[in-house]
Enzyme design. Sequence first.
Site, PDB file in Angstrom:
ATOM      1  N   LYS A  20      82.026 -20.361   9.122  1.00  0.00           N
ATOM      2  CA  LYS A  20      83.256 -19.562   8.996  1.00  0.00           C
ATOM      3  C   LYS A  20      84.065 -19.625  10.275  1.00  0.00           C
ATOM      4  CE  LYS A  20      81.868 -16.038  11.788  1.00  0.00           C
ATOM      5  NZ  LYS A  20      82.548 -15.632  13.072  1.00  0.00           N
ATOM      6  N   ASP A 150      77.299 -11.036   9.538  1.00  0.00           N
ATOM      7  CA  ASP A 150      78.032 -12.158   8.955  1.00  0.00           C
ATOM      8  C   ASP A 150      77.364 -12.740   7.710  1.00  0.00           C
ATOM      9  OD1 ASP A 150      80.013 -12.040  10.866  1.00  0.00           O
ATOM     10  OD2 ASP A 150      79.165 -13.621  12.121  1.00  0.00           O
TER      11      ASP A 150
END
Length: 317
Positions: A20, A150
């Site tokens: 990401k 995350d």
Amino acid sequence: MSARLSAAPPPSVRVRAPGKVNLALRVGPVGDDGYHPLATVFQAVSLYEEVTATQVPPGAGISLTVSGPQSEAVPTDETNLAWRAAALLADRTGLAADVALHITKGVPVAGGMAGGSADAAAALVACDALWDAGVPRTELVEMAAELGADVPFSLLGHTAVGTGRGDLLTPAMTRGEFHWCFGTQRTGLSTPSVFRRFDELAGPSTGVVTPEDDTDIMHALRAGDPVALGKALHNDLEAPALDLRPELAEVLEVATEAGALGVVVSGSGPTVAALGRSRQHALALGAAWTAADVVDSIWCATGPAPGTQVVTSVARQ
């Protein structure tokens, strides 16, 4: 003459999870629990971790191997998030924690791009499928949040707004495709050290961070406008990362001079993300970094990318 039959391969499941980039990362003051409230916009990119979970004999326990770029920097014991994910899933389901895990690296190590979180997400999905546990996706997301802030986004993928510790997710509407080049460094940055430096630089604060601060980013995503997105990129951790690693300023400068639509430290760094006009321009940004000798390696990718998904499965015979 009888033919010799080869042994069938053991059951296995191979799962892919994306890295990401934080399009925006706003950090609030540290709370009594020691955590900082976050308001962030995640985008999954087409750099993937793959985790293969293979059946082993009962009582064999968990084992872990790693291959791919920077694999030597990845722990292969119970400190690895993929290992911890398998152990957590076994504990919650009452199943035996017997599995051989293999990670194929495709996301920079310790670069602020959630490679370890992707491993955890992939291991959860792979072990759930291998063990035929049938855990609902909502429960996998809850386990993911226990493993790291995350990890839930690695399961979801695409683009999302994160609040809380970054684990409370709301999918974001986007149009089109965005082209990125990431410049990595040979040595990483410790996320806790970056947050500590953030606290030192920010001083006492009672500010509140909310996703409403990033309306420009949301408008750019919905319009599929890379120029507007580049202008709106923001990271509160960029200043402390630069303070700890001043040489990153030159990485930002080279990309800017090469015409990047936007350039920002990714997450807690030290990876730097540069947004290009096209796939070819992203490659050109990487070439500029290489020519200036300011990064260790370059990784080009597009976003948004899908979340964690099964790639192949070898069933029981």
